[in-house]
Design an enzyme around this catalytic site. Structure first.
Site, PDB file in Angstrom:
ATOM      1  CD  GLU A 228      -1.907   2.204   1.616  1.00  0.00           C
ATOM      2  OE1 GLU A 228      -1.466   3.077   0.810  1.00  0.00           O
ATOM      3  OE2 GLU A 228      -2.135   2.428   2.808  1.00  0.00           O
ATOM      4  CB  CYS A 262      -1.586   6.897   1.372  1.00  0.00           C
ATOM      5  SG  CYS A 262      -2.628   5.955   2.472  1.00  0.00           S
TER       6      CYS A 262
HETATM    7  P1  NDP Z   1       9.144   5.086   4.068  1.00  0.00           P
HETATM    8  O1  NDP Z   1       8.551   4.304   2.965  1.00  0.00           O
HETATM    9  O2  NDP Z   1      10.604   5.295   4.039  1.00  0.00           O
HETATM   10  O3  NDP Z   1       8.770   4.365   5.474  1.00  0.00           O
HETATM   11  C1  NDP Z   1       7.656   3.534   5.666  1.00  0.00           C
HETATM   12  C2  NDP Z   1       8.085   2.261   6.389  1.00  0.00           C
HETATM   13  O4  NDP Z   1       8.950   1.506   5.538  1.00  0.00           O
HETATM   14  C3  NDP Z   1       8.896   2.523   7.644  1.00  0.00           C
HETATM   15  O5  NDP Z   1       8.621   1.518   8.586  1.00  0.00           O
HETATM   16  C4  NDP Z   1      10.314   2.431   7.154  1.00  0.00           C
HETATM   17  O6  NDP Z   1      11.228   2.152   8.173  1.00  0.00           O
HETATM   18  C5  NDP Z   1      10.211   1.285   6.184  1.00  0.00           C
HETATM   19  N1  NDP Z   1      11.241   1.261   5.154  1.00  0.00           N
HETATM   20  C6  NDP Z   1      11.787   2.295   4.487  1.00  0.00           C
HETATM   21  N2  NDP Z   1      12.669   1.861   3.569  1.00  0.00           N
HETATM   22  C7  NDP Z   1      12.682   0.519   3.654  1.00  0.00           C
HETATM   23  C8  NDP Z   1      13.405  -0.510   2.978  1.00  0.00           C
HETATM   24  N3  NDP Z   1      14.269  -0.235   2.011  1.00  0.00           N
HETATM   25  N4  NDP Z   1      13.193  -1.778   3.334  1.00  0.00           N
HETATM   26  C9  NDP Z   1      12.311  -2.072   4.304  1.00  0.00           C
HETATM   27  N5  NDP Z   1      11.587  -1.160   4.993  1.00  0.00           N
HETATM   28  C10 NDP Z   1      11.769   0.128   4.664  1.00  0.00           C
HETATM   29  O7  NDP Z   1       8.401   6.447   4.171  1.00  0.00           O
HETATM   30  P2  NDP Z   1       8.914   7.821   4.834  1.00  0.00           P
HETATM   31  O8  NDP Z   1       8.573   7.797   6.252  1.00  0.00           O
HETATM   32  O9  NDP Z   1      10.337   8.142   4.541  1.00  0.00           O
HETATM   33  O10 NDP Z   1       8.030   8.826   4.016  1.00  0.00           O
HETATM   34  C11 NDP Z   1       8.461   9.165   2.705  1.00  0.00           C
HETATM   35  C12 NDP Z   1       7.292   9.245   1.772  1.00  0.00           C
HETATM   36  O11 NDP Z   1       6.640   7.965   1.673  1.00  0.00           O
HETATM   37  C13 NDP Z   1       6.200  10.185   2.184  1.00  0.00           C
HETATM   38  O12 NDP Z   1       6.512  11.489   1.872  1.00  0.00           O
HETATM   39  C14 NDP Z   1       5.048   9.634   1.398  1.00  0.00           C
HETATM   40  O13 NDP Z   1       5.143  10.075   0.082  1.00  0.00           O
HETATM   41  C15 NDP Z   1       5.262   8.139   1.434  1.00  0.00           C
HETATM   42  N6  NDP Z   1       4.495   7.503   2.520  1.00  0.00           N
HETATM   43  C16 NDP Z   1       3.309   6.942   2.227  1.00  0.00           C
HETATM   44  C17 NDP Z   1       2.547   6.408   3.227  1.00  0.00           C
HETATM   45  C18 NDP Z   1       1.239   5.790   2.951  1.00  0.00           C
HETATM   46  O14 NDP Z   1       0.372   5.812   3.832  1.00  0.00           O
HETATM   47  N7  NDP Z   1       1.065   5.183   1.793  1.00  0.00           N
HETATM   48  C19 NDP Z   1       2.954   6.449   4.622  1.00  0.00           C
HETATM   49  C20 NDP Z   1       4.255   7.029   4.821  1.00  0.00           C
HETATM   50  C21 NDP Z   1       4.969   7.524   3.798  1.00  0.00           C
HETATM   51  P3  NDP Z   1      12.196   3.311   8.746  1.00  0.00           P
HETATM   52  O15 NDP Z   1      11.314   4.343   9.335  1.00  0.00           O
HETATM   53  O16 NDP Z   1      13.042   2.597   9.734  1.00  0.00           O
HETATM   54  O17 NDP Z   1      12.970   3.814   7.560  1.00  0.00           O
END
Ligand code: NDP
Length: 451
Positions: A228, A262
């Site tokens: 998602e 999102c």
């Molecule tokens: P991320 O995608 O980086 O983080 C979401 C989750 O994924 C966190 O638990 C993060 O862990 C984890 N994660 C990140 N990179 C990896 C990886 N390579 N392998 C495994 N797990 C990973 O989102 P951000 O918080 O940096 O937000 C950035 C952008 O993402 C936002 O501006 C938005 O555009 C989008 N986003 C969308 C969401 C939605 O509801 N669809 C929610 C949040 C973000 P950790 O925090 O330890 O990096």
């Protein structure tokens, strides 16, 4: 390595949490694997009993958990408490409907008996974001665990307090050890967890970058993944819409949770004939927003969750203006506190149109007519949610089928509701959460044929 939670409103450190070492991580995965056998062997009614406690516990502790969420990621306390309540409603929903969703499906064939049974897979890894730190986790955990799976949570690094609090909820409700565990690990450690044979599947909510990485690892292990990801939802307003209601809901959709959803309405696509009137009404609602301390009762919008997110919105706004947009309400920024922004004359090719904007930035896009509006809505790499405002429901139904998105909400706020499936197409991901289909994502849909 420690995870540090910082209050985005005050920028003060809240707490530090040590990351799990390799041995402790292995122990947790082992516990999950062991717990699965007994947990999945319980009757559904038995598992539901544990979840009844969860619903009651969430309701009794909503103030405490609300305050924790607000402190860690900045949404207003009212929003946080409502989120905890929503989790409890999600629990009630699945307790009520799981017996129907999970019942064997009898299929008439030439066999004596043929049917489909729905059986759990084992330990499912959930990688979750910070924007709805409780709801994102519960909408995975409730259907998955109720169906007999066990859960391992890797939460976002900035909400480790919430991550541990959710683990505490399952403990306080007497779940057997290992049925739900929080893993305080870095995202780079996800690969190790996902490659572990005891972990059977993964769900991720977050950015495309994280999604692509996790789905590749899952694919290399032939493990199921549900993604998602982001969205750039269109909210289409046609000339015959109830403009006041549309404007009010558009601002609510875009600005709630400080724009960090999102499924926020990120592009307001408005038919030319009503653009000026709609924009004026949107501006009035934006002017009424009170940005400030999220713990205050009178605040209607808190800070964004992290400094890098605030900087990203500032960059996207500046770029969009440089590319020709007009500022109708400017978003002065103090740290993570950003006043809501409204930009007009936004078009394809501008950052505010092409990119996902994850903060309080609303943009107005003019459409010539309904077909132009649909074309603009579909001119996006994303396809998560969408909204359509028109009084003509026949027309709405026809257009809803043309919109490339996982959901279309007509004359209503686009939202995630346990009763209906949630997920996207294109770069917004694949698979579905919630409803009956969401509950079946991590199940072995087993055919039994007996002659
Ligand atoms: P991320 O995608 O980086 O983080 C979401 C989750 O994924 C966190 O638990 C993060 O862990 C984890 N994660 C990140 N990179 C990896 C990886 N390579 N392998 C495994 N797990 C990973 O989102 P951000 O918080 O940096 O937000 C950035 C952008 O993402 C936002 O501006 C938005 O555009 C989008 N986003 C969308 C969401 C939605 O509801 N669809 C929610 C949040 C973000 P950790 O925090 O330890 O990096």
């Amino acid at each position: 390595m420690n995870f540090t939670s910082v209050n985005p409103y005050t920028q003060q450190k809240i707490n530090s949490y040590p990351a799990l070492g390799a041995q402790a991580l292995d122990r947790k995965i082992r516990q999950a694997d062991r717990a699965f056998a007994d947990w999945s062997a319980l009757s559904l009614e038995n598992r539901s009993g544990f979840f009844r406690k969860v619903a009651a516990y969430l309701r009794s502790e909503k103030q405490r958990y609300g305050e924790l969420m607000t402190a860690e990621m900045g949404k207003t306390l009212k929003e946080s408490i409502a989120e905890v309540e929503k989790c409890a409603v999600g629990v009630d929903y699945y307790i009520e409907h799981a017996p129907t969703f999970l019942a064997d499906l009898m299929i008439p064939t030439e066999a004596k008996t043929s049917f489909v049974a729905y059986q759990p897979l084992g330990a499912v890894l959930a990688i979750m974001p910070w924007n709805f730190p409780f709801w994102q986790v519960f909408r995975f955990a409730v259907p998955s665990l109720l169906a007999g799976n066990v859960g391992l949570l890797k939460h976002a690094a900035n909400v480790s307090g919430c991550s541990l609090a959710i683990e505490e909820i399952f403990r306080a409700c007497d779940f057997p050890t290992g049925v739900f565990q929080s893993l305080l690990i870095e995202s780079k450690t996800v690969e190790t967890v996902l490659k572990d044979a005891r972990v059977k599947a993964v769900t991720l909510t977050g950015s495309e970058k994280a999604g692509a990485s996790v789905a590749s690892i899952a694919g290399s292990q032939i493990k199921k993944s549900v993604l998602e990801l982001g969205g750039s939802d269109a909210l289409i307003v046609l000339a015959d819409a109830d403009l006041e209601k549309a404007a009010k809901v558009a601002v609510q959709s875009r600005m709630q949770n400080a724009g960090q959803s999102c499924i926020a309405a990120k592009r307001f696509i408005v038919e030319k004939a009503v653009k000026t009137e709609f924009t004026d009404r949107v501006l009035q609602h934006i002017q009424a927003i009170k940005q400030g301390n999220p713990m205050d009762d009178t605040t209607t919008m808190g800070p964004v969750a992290r400094m890098d997110l605030a900087e990203a919105i500032e960059r996207q706004c500046a770029e969009t203006v440089r590319q020709g947009a007009r500022v109708l309400h400017s978003g002065n920024r103090d740290g993570c506190n950003i006043q809501p922004i409204l930009l007009d004359k936004v078009k394809p090719g501008m950052s505010g149109f092409d990119e996902e904007t994850f903060g309080p930035l609303a943009v107005i896009v003019e459409a010539k007519d309904e077909q132009d509006a649909v074309k603009l809505a579909n001119q996006s790499n994303y396809g998560l949610g969408s909204a359509l405002w028109t009084k003509d429901l026949d027309r709405a139904e026809r257009l809803a089928r043309q919109i490339q998105a996982g959901s279309v909400f007509v004359n209503s706020l686009m939202r995630s509701d346990p009763r209906v499936p949630f997920g996207g197409v294109k770069l917004s991901g694949f698979g579905r959460e919630l409803a009956e289909v969401g509950m079946k994502e991590f199940l072995n849909i087993k055919t039994v044929w007996m002659e």
